[in-house]
Design a protein around this motif. Structure first.
Motif, short mmCIF file in Angstrom:
data_model
loop_
_atom_site.label_atom_id
_atom_site.label_comp_id
_atom_site.label_asym_id
_atom_site.label_seq_id
_atom_site.Cartn_x
_atom_site.Cartn_y
_atom_site.Cartn_z
N MET A 1 9.48 -10.60 8.89
CA MET A 1 10.11 -9.84 7.81
C MET A 1 9.44 -8.47 7.66
O MET A 1 8.23 -8.35 7.75
CB MET A 1 10.02 -10.62 6.50
N ASN A 2 10.26 -7.47 7.39
CA ASN A 2 9.78 -6.09 7.31
C ASN A 2 9.58 -5.66 5.86
O ASN A 2 10.49 -5.79 5.03
CB ASN A 2 10.77 -5.14 7.97
N ILE A 3 8.40 -5.15 5.55
CA ILE A 3 8.06 -4.69 4.20
C ILE A 3 8.01 -3.18 4.14
O ILE A 3 7.42 -2.54 5.00
CB ILE A 3 6.70 -5.27 3.76
N TYR A 4 8.64 -2.63 3.11
CA TYR A 4 8.57 -1.20 2.82
C TYR A 4 7.82 -1.05 1.51
O TYR A 4 8.20 -1.64 0.49
CB TYR A 4 9.97 -0.61 2.71
N ILE A 5 6.75 -0.27 1.50
CA ILE A 5 5.90 -0.13 0.32
C ILE A 5 6.35 1.06 -0.52
O ILE A 5 6.62 2.15 0.00
CB ILE A 5 4.42 0.06 0.73
N ILE A 6 6.46 0.83 -1.83
CA ILE A 6 6.83 1.91 -2.75
C ILE A 6 5.73 2.09 -3.79
O ILE A 6 4.92 1.19 -4.02
CB ILE A 6 8.18 1.65 -3.44
N THR A 7 5.72 3.26 -4.42
CA THR A 7 4.71 3.58 -5.43
C THR A 7 5.40 4.11 -6.68
O THR A 7 5.34 5.30 -6.98
CB THR A 7 3.71 4.63 -4.89
N PRO A 8 6.09 3.24 -7.42
CA PRO A 8 6.85 3.69 -8.60
C PRO A 8 6.00 3.88 -9.85
O PRO A 8 6.47 4.46 -10.82
CB PRO A 8 7.86 2.56 -8.80
N ALA A 9 4.77 3.39 -9.82
CA ALA A 9 3.87 3.52 -10.98
C ALA A 9 2.68 4.39 -10.59
O ALA A 9 2.84 5.54 -10.23
CB ALA A 9 3.44 2.14 -11.46
N TRP A 10 1.48 3.83 -10.62
CA TRP A 10 0.28 4.58 -10.23
C TRP A 10 -0.03 4.41 -8.75
O TRP A 10 0.44 3.48 -8.10
CB TRP A 10 -0.93 4.10 -11.03
N ILE A 11 -0.83 5.35 -8.23
CA ILE A 11 -1.31 5.20 -6.86
C ILE A 11 -2.59 4.37 -6.88
O ILE A 11 -3.21 4.18 -7.93
CB ILE A 11 -1.59 6.57 -6.19
N THR A 12 -2.98 3.88 -5.72
CA THR A 12 -4.23 3.13 -5.58
C THR A 12 -5.37 4.11 -5.31
O THR A 12 -5.29 4.90 -4.37
CB THR A 12 -4.13 2.12 -4.42
N ARG A 13 -6.39 4.08 -6.13
CA ARG A 13 -7.51 5.02 -5.96
C ARG A 13 -8.43 4.61 -4.82
O ARG A 13 -9.05 5.45 -4.18
CB ARG A 13 -8.30 5.11 -7.27
N ASN A 14 -8.53 3.32 -4.60
CA ASN A 14 -9.45 2.80 -3.58
C ASN A 14 -8.72 2.56 -2.27
O ASN A 14 -7.89 1.66 -2.17
CB ASN A 14 -10.09 1.50 -4.10
N ARG A 15 -9.03 3.37 -1.25
CA ARG A 15 -8.36 3.24 0.04
C ARG A 15 -8.60 1.86 0.66
O ARG A 15 -7.70 1.28 1.27
CB ARG A 15 -8.83 4.33 1.00
N THR A 16 -9.81 1.32 0.49
CA THR A 16 -10.14 0.03 1.09
C THR A 16 -9.26 -1.08 0.50
O THR A 16 -8.81 -1.97 1.23
CB THR A 16 -11.63 -0.31 0.86
N THR A 17 -9.02 -1.03 -0.80
CA THR A 17 -8.15 -2.01 -1.45
C THR A 17 -6.76 -1.96 -0.84
O THR A 17 -6.15 -3.00 -0.56
CB THR A 17 -8.07 -1.74 -2.97
N PHE A 18 -6.26 -0.76 -0.63
CA PHE A 18 -4.93 -0.58 -0.04
C PHE A 18 -4.89 -1.09 1.40
O PHE A 18 -4.01 -1.88 1.76
CB PHE A 18 -4.55 0.91 -0.09
N THR A 19 -5.82 -0.65 2.22
CA THR A 19 -5.79 -1.02 3.63
C THR A 19 -6.06 -2.51 3.84
O THR A 19 -5.50 -3.12 4.75
CB THR A 19 -6.82 -0.20 4.44
N THR A 20 -6.90 -3.10 2.99
CA THR A 20 -7.15 -4.53 3.10
C THR A 20 -5.90 -5.33 2.73
O THR A 20 -5.58 -6.33 3.37
CB THR A 20 -8.33 -4.96 2.20
N GLY A 21 -5.20 -4.87 1.70
CA GLY A 21 -3.94 -5.52 1.33
C GLY A 21 -2.94 -5.48 2.47
O GLY A 21 -2.27 -6.48 2.77
N ILE A 22 -2.84 -4.33 3.13
CA ILE A 22 -1.95 -4.18 4.29
C ILE A 22 -2.38 -5.13 5.41
O ILE A 22 -1.54 -5.81 6.03
CB ILE A 22 -1.98 -2.72 4.81
#
Length: 287
Positions: A1-22
């Motif tokens: 399944m293909n996921i498209y990420i959107i940012t309708p609220a706040w951005i993530t300040r911590n790059r590691t949190t974002f990349t680890t989630g990915i």
């Protein structure tokens, strides 16, 4: 399944949190179509364009929010609900996404998912991942309370449309063109780090607005920082529920969370301690 990420609220300040989630999502077998880490807040116009592009993209199966925060309500006047309805996708998130989850269902009939977001996968426990995979897989397990303990305030059995999410965010829709109908619904509510007097004020507004008058059931999720008994007492002081009322600690701003389908038909049965999906037609996805 293909996921498209959107940012309708706040951005993530911590790059590691974002990349680890990915990274975790990829390990679970998902293909991420856009992985760019944004350093800057998006404008309303940019957020709308992002959402419309996600729904228009034929390769997208799941539109997943990066995180919550604030700002989703500002997008409502600019969303093209005809475009969304004609290009159905699984739309997922929670917290500030509450307004989008419920309004998209109200305006298009597309069932949405109250689910973890990209940043929540960084340290997601097994129960969170298992519930999310069950959801995007079409809810093969239909009892949303399976293996989960609930607290019962009022016994009963009822059926209705599952709606809800963050209490304060939902209350902001009252009196607007995007206010949601709670008639004949099983309503779930949660909130995070709010003092009791604020929860009391908002619940009272919800009661005065008639939002609990015609519901079929109420599920109180996690109200981080408060005892759920105190939250229920606010309701009990002002009305005598003639519908089942339960508490589920796995709904809200916490690591261990279940994914709920906003717009699905469900049966709430306190005696058997189950929340059973009776009808849930999610948008089709590729395997």
């Amino acid at each position: 399944m293909n996921i498209y990420i959107i940012t309708p609220a706040w951005i993530t300040r911590n790059r590691t949190t974002f990349t680890t989630g990915i990274k975790i999502l990829k390990e679970l077998g998902f293909k991420i179509l856009n992985k760019t880490f944004s350093k800057y807040e998006l404008s309303i116009k940019q957020k709308i364009s992002q959402i419309h592009n996600a729904f228009s993209n034929r390769n997208v199966d799941i539109i997943l929010a990066e995180r919550g925060g604030y700002g989703c309500i500002k997008l409502l006047p600019y969303l093209d609900f005809s475009l969304i309805k004609n290009h159905p996708k699984i739309f997922a998130g929670f917290s500030d996404l509450t307004v989008l989850l419920n309004v998209i269902y109200e305006k298009t009939g597309i069932i949405t998912l109250h689910s973890p977001m990209v940043i929540n996968f960084e340290d997601a426990p097994r129960i969170t991942i298992k519930s999310f995979l069950n959801a995007v897989g079409g809810f093969k397990e239909k009892n949303l309370f399976k293996d989960i303990k609930i607290k019962i305030f009022v016994h009963g059995q009822s059926q209705g449309i599952l709606k809800g999410g963050n209490l304060i965010t939902l209350s902001s829709l009252i009196g607007t063109p995007w206010d949601i109908s709670t008639e004949n619904c099983i309503l779930f509510l949660e909130d995070v780090d709010e003092p009791l007097y604020k929860i009391d004020r908002v619940l009272t507004q919800y009661i005065f607005a008639g939002k609990l008058k015609h519901i079929k059931g109420l599920i109180l999720g996690n109200f981080r920082g408060l005892k759920v008994e105190d939250v229920y007492k606010v309701i009990q002081q002002q009305l005598k529920p003639n519908f089942p009322v339960v508490s589920c600690e796995y709904i809200g701003h916490l690591r261990q969370k279940i994914t709920l389908p906003v717009g699905a038909k469900v049966l709430l049965d306190t005696r058997r301690e189950l929340l059973l999906i009776t009808d849930c037609q999610l948008p089709k996805v590729t395997k």
